[in-house]
Scaffold this active site. Structure first.
Site, PDB file in Angstrom:
ATOM      1  N   ASP A 377      42.030  28.643  -1.124  1.00 28.48           N
ATOM      2  CA  ASP A 377      42.607  29.662  -0.241  1.00 28.48           C
ATOM      3  C   ASP A 377      43.012  30.886  -1.080  1.00 28.48           C
ATOM      4  O   ASP A 377      43.016  30.815  -2.315  1.00 28.48           O
ATOM      5  CB  ASP A 377      43.850  29.049   0.436  1.00 28.48           C
ATOM      6  CG  ASP A 377      44.422  29.935   1.531  1.00 28.48           C
ATOM      7  OD1 ASP A 377      43.700  30.815   2.039  1.00 28.48           O
ATOM      8  OD2 ASP A 377      45.613  29.742   1.880  1.00 28.48           O
ATOM      9  N   GLU A 380      40.699  36.027  -2.349  1.00 25.59           N
ATOM     10  CA  GLU A 380      40.041  37.352  -2.202  1.00 25.59           C
ATOM     11  C   GLU A 380      40.170  38.187  -3.472  1.00 25.59           C
ATOM     12  O   GLU A 380      39.235  38.957  -3.726  1.00 25.59           O
ATOM     13  CB  GLU A 380      40.650  38.087  -1.000  1.00 25.59           C
ATOM     14  CG  GLU A 380      40.361  37.448   0.332  1.00 25.59           C
ATOM     15  CD  GLU A 380      41.106  36.127   0.564  1.00 25.59           C
ATOM     16  OE1 GLU A 380      42.203  35.979  -0.005  1.00 25.59           O
ATOM     17  OE2 GLU A 380      40.581  35.266   1.269  1.00 25.59           O
ATOM     18  N   ASP A 487      42.392  33.027   9.057  1.00 27.74           N
ATOM     19  CA  ASP A 487      43.500  32.937  10.010  1.00 27.74           C
ATOM     20  C   ASP A 487      43.182  33.596  11.348  1.00 27.74           C
ATOM     21  O   ASP A 487      43.644  34.702  11.634  1.00 27.74           O
ATOM     22  CB  ASP A 487      44.765  33.549   9.411  1.00 27.74           C
ATOM     23  CG  ASP A 487      45.209  32.810   8.161  1.00 27.74           C
ATOM     24  OD1 ASP A 487      44.691  31.697   7.915  1.00 27.74           O
ATOM     25  OD2 ASP A 487      46.051  33.339   7.419  1.00 27.74           O
TER      26      ASP A 487
END
Ligand code: MIG
Length: 763
Positions: A377, A380, A487
């Protein structure tokens, strides 16, 4: 080889070169004159195949300002407006200071654009400007949000009346890039811009959509073959399980209720104050014992791993990371420090092989505890804030206040935006120690993390197939990881969006993807959860996940009738597991997605070209999920084949329908599902997890003349299939004229392993 006239176009300002490959792809390199010293050593390597020397070659015509690309006498594409500047069509000027190159790909108004990886909006991408810059939109994202977590600078043009009906265009750049897809007044265009002093792009012409996707995955890499458990139903929830007991309860509950499930996820709450590679020993005193218990019940455990390493002496990943000098540097050459879940943290520079090696070892440790898969997770990377950008935020807020703005929602949005954007001035080093600005490689961070994690899993269990789930990625991520779409929220809009996103990810080379089923943000309502599970039971990646403190959305959370229906559809996934697994094997070999737009399977049917709310799962099943609240009917189109009308068989009733528009009853318990003419689905009775293999194989088919039903089987977990330890064959089902029964035979194509079934039952 000396470039011939048609290999090069030259003007005072630009030079263009084209290179042809035997894989029927070409590469066009565009550089200003003089050619700038610029390279990006981090771009993932491509399998272009041999350069084509004679025949089957591409050439250029025109001049750098207006040029055309030809393949074997056919014009494939036309480009214009080449400039060494930020593209005029890109509205957001805030990024203008970087060096940009831009041009326009001119297309016909009737052409359609697909692909672009993980993007919102509709299946077809016209009417939008899209940016490639891996980004956590933080919190709920809307239908218009852009960019998102993963960047795949690749699109497909679908043309009409052209010998090459499809053209793939891949912008081979990890720098920030922009795509402006517009279709106005009968003219179409794709504006292309990249934050680099030159452009390198690949063109992939093909006569079919399948061919383009095969070619693109040939170039960027074929998808990994997952272990079988990874394609079962998975249960996840931020905050749950809170402790060992809750994890054991959860597993028990699934088995008691006989709702099939293969994996439970451990989100950041499992860690010791959010330090990665640790467990909170108060709540999870014995991770190894817990994993053993889960395995006992045929559950796998997947733990989340964030890239932020808490800056804290005495914490082993920090200490060893410092020793081996593996962290991203700031503009002063010091270890960059930013805030993430554990507080101030350093960030591994996954672009270095030294770092990947170090990272692999920590992932090993996870596996020592018995963990089965890794969930990457925040890669980025999303960074809450750094000292520097906090100052910048404060300054901007002050400016806004000076301008008379109040602390409204706009300002809050602005704050969040800044908080989750990677700060500027970061630096990476290549293996020779040379520094490169983060901007050049930002989009590759998640890709290289997945590569490093794969390495770690391989070192620990050399013969086991790894499972990694990632949020960020780049073209080629399919080699290493499955991709979830971040999300989303518990809304009907988002359920619809998830169909388009999974379809376009598949067209962009990433077949193994899925959304948070039920939605992440907000409280799901029972009807939505059930409709989403129905649809979700067919997603390549099938995980129910939701946010912290949202209403529980386990399959049983809302009681009857929802629980019964949710169970029925999750069970359906397990019944058709032989079909899905065979499709995964095909995806691994060819790159073809499981989720396919109708026009991928039925290119000659004009009506099917614009259908976006129902689709094919593989080549045999058409699924038409109900995507509207309160709906109990579904209108849908059953496509026709090359030779005209086709017979479609209702999965539930066995009734036949002809190609064309139909209205079907679709009360809450029903997902309209059809078997295509002369196709079939191998299935079994329901099982509770993928390790259970019933000894009866069933074949459900829709027969007019002859159906071929492929089936693949291997041990489900090792790499032995690469050495030939697998079974692949085709059931040939022949309608015998004048006889009641069809004639069925199994044509084995590869018999490196015994089939798992002892007998076959026809349905
Ligand atoms: O800042 O780990 O997308 O799936 O549950 C939020 C907590 C961090 C974002 C992920 C989500 C996960 C959550 N994470």
């Amino acid at each position: 080889m000396n470039p011939t006239d048609s290999d090069r176009l030259q003007s005072e300002d630009f030079s263009l070169d084209i290179q042809s490959y035997e894989s029927t792809a070409c590469r066009v390199d565009i550089s200003p004159v003089p050619r700038p010293e610029y390279q990006n050593p981090f771009l993932p390597s491509l399998n272009t195949g041999e350069e084509s020397q004679q025949g089957g070659t591409f050439h250029l015509e025109g001049n750098p300002q207006q040029f055309r690309v030809f393949f074997e006498g056919n014009q494939l594409a036309e480009f214009g407006s080449l400039k060494s500047s930020f593209p005029a069509w890109a509205r957001d000027k805030s990024r203008a200071p970087e060096e940009w190159t831009s041009l326009i790909h001119e297309i016909e108004g009737s052409h359609s654009i697909f692909g672009l990886g993980e993007k919102t909006k509709y299946l077809e991408k016209s009417g939008g400007t899209y940016e490639m810059w891996n980004r956590d939109p933080s919190g709920l994202y809307t239908h218009n949000e852009d960019p998102l977590y993963t960047s795949i600078p690749f699109y497909i043009v679908r043309k009409d009346d052209d010998p090459f009906s499809y053209l793939g265009l891949y912008l081979h750049h990890s720098e920030r890039s922009k795509f402006d897809v517009q279709n106005r007044l009968g003219r179409g265009k794709v504006g292309l811009g990249v934050a680099a002093p030159r452009i390198s792009m690949f063109l992939l012409p093909a006569t079919t959509l399948k061919e383009v996707v095969k070619q693109f995955t040939q170039l960027t890499g074929k998808p990994f073959m997952p272990p079988k458990w990874a394609i079962g139903y998975h249960q996840s929830n931020y905050g749950i399980p809170h402790d060992e007991e809750e994890a054991r309860d959860m597993a028990r509950k699934f088995r008691q209720k006989e709702i099939p499930c293969d994996a439970l996820y451990f989100d950041i709450q499992h860690m010791d104050e959010h330090r990665v590679f640790s467990w909170d020993r108060d709540r999870f005193p014995d991770p190894k014992g817990l994993m053993e218990d889960l395995h006992e019940q045929n559950f796998k455990g997947v733990t989340i791993v964030d890239p932020g390493i808490k800056k804290e002496e005495g914490y082993s990943p920090y200490d060893t990371g410092r020793e081996r000098d593996v962290f991203i540097k700031d503009s002063e050459g010091e270890d960059f420090v930013g805030s993430l879940w554990p507080g101030f943290s350093t960030f591994p520079d996954f672009l270095r092989s030294e770092t990947r090696d170090w990272w692999a070892k920590y992932n090993n440790q996870q596996l020592d505890w018995g963990v089965d898969g890794i969930w990457n997770d925040m890669n980025e990377p999303a960074i809450f804030f750094s000292r520097k950008n906090l100052y910048e935020q404060a300054r901007q807020i002050q400016q806004d206040i000076d301008k008379g703005k109040s602390f409204g929602s706009e300002l809050k949005h602005h704050l969040i935006e800044m908080a989750t954007t990677t700060p500027e001035g970061l630096q990476h080093r290549d293996d020779s120690g040379e520094y490169h600005p983060h901007e050049k490689v930002h989009n590759l961070y998640g890709y290289y993390e997945a590569k490093a994690t794969t390495e770690g899993l391989k070192q620990h269990r050399p013969n086991k197939r790894p499972f990694i789930l990632t949020r960020a990625g780049f073209s080629g991520i399919q080699k290493y990881a499955a991709k979830w779409t971040g999300d989303n929220s518990s809304t009907w809009e988002h359920m619809k969006l998830s169909v388009y996103m999974v379809l376009n990810l598949g067209l962009s080379g990433v077949p193994f993807s899925g959304p948070d089923i039920g939605g992440f943000e907000g409280d799901v309502e029972p009807e939505l959860l059930t409709r989403w599970i129905q649809l979700g039971s067919l997603f390549p990646f099938c995980r129910n996940h939701s946010g912290l403190d949202t209403v529980p959305q386990q399959p049983w959370s809302f009681g009857e009738p929802y629980e019964r229906i949710n169970k029925e559809y999750i069970s359906l996934r397990y019944r058709i597991m032989p079909y899905l697994y065979t499709l995964f094997y095909k995806a691994h070999r060819t790159g073809l997605p499981l989720f396919r737009p109708l026009f991928m399977e039925f290119p000659s049917d004009n009506e099917a070209r614009s259908i976006t709310d129902h689709f094919m799962v593989g080549d045999a099943l058409l699924a038409a999920p109900v995507l509207e609240r309160g709906a109990s009917k579904k209108s849908l189109y059953l496509p026709e084949g090359k030779k005209g009308t086709l017979d479609w068989q209702d999965w539930w009733t066995g009734k036949s329908y002809e190609s064309g528009y139909h209205h079907f009853d679709a009360p809450l318990e029903k997902l309209p599902l059809f078997i295509r003419e002369d196709h079939g689905v191998p299935l079994t009775e329901t099982v509770q997890h993928t390790e259970d293999l019933p000894d009866t194989l069933r074949l459900r088919y829709n027969l007019k003349q002859k159906a071929r039903v492929p089936i693949y089987h291997d041990d489900g977990e090792t790499k032995d299939f690469q050495e030939g330890d697998y079974f692949f064959g085709e059931f040939v089902i022949d309608a015998q004229e004048g006889e009641k029964h069809a004639d069925v035979s199994l044509e084995a194509k590869h018999e490196g392993r015994e089939p798992f079934w002892d007998n076959v039952v026809l349905e």
